[in-house]
Scaffold this active site. Sequence first.
Site, PDB file in Angstrom:
ATOM      1  N   ARG A   1     152.446  -0.854   6.141  1.00 14.34           N
ATOM      2  CA  ARG A   1     152.032  -0.881   7.558  1.00 14.34           C
ATOM      3  C   ARG A   1     150.960   0.178   7.843  1.00 14.34           C
ATOM      4  O   ARG A   1     150.125  -0.006   8.735  1.00 14.34           O
ATOM      5  CB  ARG A   1     153.241  -0.737   8.475  1.00 14.34           C
TER       6      ARG A   1
ATOM      7  N   ASP B   1     158.269  -0.973  14.106  1.00 17.19           N
ATOM      8  CA  ASP B   1     157.337  -1.170  12.990  1.00 17.19           C
ATOM      9  C   ASP B   1     155.892  -1.315  13.456  1.00 17.19           C
ATOM     10  O   ASP B   1     154.975  -1.350  12.634  1.00 17.19           O
ATOM     11  CB  ASP B   1     157.747  -2.405  12.179  1.00 17.19           C
TER      12      ASP B   1
ATOM     13  N   ARG C   1     165.013   7.342   0.808  1.00 13.12           N
ATOM     14  CA  ARG C   1     165.386   7.096   2.214  1.00 13.12           C
ATOM     15  C   ARG C   1     166.885   7.327   2.454  1.00 13.12           C
ATOM     16  O   ARG C   1     167.697   7.147   1.548  1.00 13.12           O
ATOM     17  CB  ARG C   1     164.946   5.670   2.612  1.00 13.12           C
TER      18      ARG C   1
ATOM     19  N   LYS D   1     160.059 -11.174   8.345  1.00 16.41           N
ATOM     20  CA  LYS D   1     160.738 -10.506   7.218  1.00 16.41           C
ATOM     21  C   LYS D   1     162.207 -10.254   7.537  1.00 16.41           C
ATOM     22  O   LYS D   1     163.087 -10.561   6.734  1.00 16.41           O
ATOM     23  CB  LYS D   1     160.005  -9.193   6.916  1.00 16.41           C
TER      24      LYS D   1
HETATM   25  C1  S3P Z   1     164.679  -3.716  10.231  1.00 16.87           C
HETATM   26  C2  S3P Z   1     164.994  -2.653  11.026  1.00 16.87           C
HETATM   27  C3  S3P Z   1     164.130  -1.490  11.210  1.00 16.87           C
HETATM   28  C4  S3P Z   1     162.708  -1.792  10.774  1.00 16.87           C
HETATM   29  C5  S3P Z   1     162.657  -2.488   9.446  1.00 16.87           C
HETATM   30  C6  S3P Z   1     163.393  -3.805   9.513  1.00 16.87           C
HETATM   31  C7  S3P Z   1     165.645  -4.817  10.095  1.00 16.87           C
HETATM   32  O1  S3P Z   1     164.630  -0.427  10.410  1.00 16.87           O
HETATM   33  O2  S3P Z   1     161.957  -0.604  10.707  1.00 16.87           O
HETATM   34  O3  S3P Z   1     161.338  -2.731   9.043  1.00 16.87           O
HETATM   35  O4  S3P Z   1     165.284  -5.871   9.541  1.00 16.87           O
HETATM   36  O5  S3P Z   1     166.783  -4.635  10.517  1.00 16.87           O
HETATM   37  P1  S3P Z   1     165.783   0.585  10.962  1.00 16.87           P
HETATM   38  O6  S3P Z   1     166.952  -0.213  11.247  1.00 16.87           O
HETATM   39  O7  S3P Z   1     166.027   1.533   9.818  1.00 16.87           O
HETATM   40  O8  S3P Z   1     165.157   1.265  12.134  1.00 16.87           O
END
Ligand code: S3P
Length: 435
Positions: free
Chosen positions: A388, A316, A122, A23
């Site tokens: 999740r 995650d 958020r 993703k």
């Molecule tokens: C992600 C960073 C993480 C992660 C999210 C995807 C990314 O979030 O939890 O699912 O693709 O950069 P944070 O940067 O807010 O920790």
Amino acid sequence: MPKRLLSQPRRKPSGRHAVPGDKSISHRALLIAAAAGGETVIENFLDGSDCRATANALRALGVGIEFVDTTRVRVSGDGKFTAPKDVLDLGNSGTGLRLLAGLLAGRDVTATLTGDASLRSRPMRRVAQPLSRMGASIETSPRGTAPLVVRGKSVLRGIDYAMPVASAQVKSAILLAGLAAKEAVIVHEPAVTRDHTERMLAAFGAKVHREANLVRLERGATLATPERIDVPGDLSSAAFLFAAAAMNPGASVTVAGVGVNPTRAGFLDLLARMGAKVSLENPREISGEPLADVTVTGGTLAGIEISGAEVALAIDEIPVLLAVAAVAEGETVVRGAGELRVKESDRLAAMADGLSKLGIRNALREDGIGVFGGEPQPGTIDSRGDHRIAMSFAILGQRARGPVDILDCDTIETSFPGFAALMQQAGLDITEFQA
Ligand code: S3P
């Protein structure tokens, strides 16, 4: 009607599988290809609703996005964005919204970025502040949340920024804005986070240097579009199969072609420390990202202590790790995990509640949790609309003493389309219903 999952215990996973594309990397491939201009084809793109929301937002900004098939996307354009006619809706995706805000900060366009109720709750000041310091105007709601009004500028200032939280999304937003900065952009991380943006920018020819907790993007980056970007399988999705194997002594599962970037693969180290066997075969690299065929074999598991730095490398996967902890011997303690409270749900609280419902003793703390391994009982779990959380309890249900019913599972589509079908293919008894 929302979907629900029914996880019926007793099956062990087995076999060799592939999971959908990563993703995080799919988002970055879209955004950076759009910024670079020219034409590029993304292979093994994640056909989930988060990445589709980012694709739609880019389309609304005038970028050519063509789905050749569900996992192959052609991105084309001149690297410029036009003002969108409408609000850009990033759905459930924090990555989509924060990274796009960063990219648009350095463009001469005004756009309003919003999302679903979860995304609108958020924190966004974490991106608004550094991007404003670079010279863009970013307005949040009075609560510091989306909608975000981004008024970009085609030339920004450089920045030397110490991030107050370890967040790859914030770091990436700053780096993407940095493509328009007239000086270098330097970001200091409190803990190392996933470096997919740095790798993807480098794959497009930008000069990015990384050293421990510091990233530096040189000014005046010009991007050259590769013809093709390959996305590895998503380790965060494979994690559910690996967890299911780890929890069953002797069970073994292989996921082929999964991303094993060390800033992302902390979960594998944690599983090994708990007593599972983890082996990597056929290591290789595609589009600047390491991948391998990973096999996890279950063993007798024991609780472990997990530090904040380790949390950042498995951010995650902490929910599913807590599911594993629920059947390990003794206590697993997670510290420095306050960021989990501001994900798609408050993941510490959601896991604590759900584990308690299944009779697993736990101690919730402000920035962490302790979980005492035991025998999970049957029960009904509210996933809080968090993909999740839903998938983690589906996996734990495989080791419960009776069925575990999980409510509000629609968002699984955001990250892992076909989750239940793939779990069944691996021999697990997890079924999806329209509730
Ligand atoms: C992600 C960073 C993480 C992660 C999210 C995807 C990314 O979030 O939890 O699912 O693709 O950069 P944070 O940067 O807010 O920790």
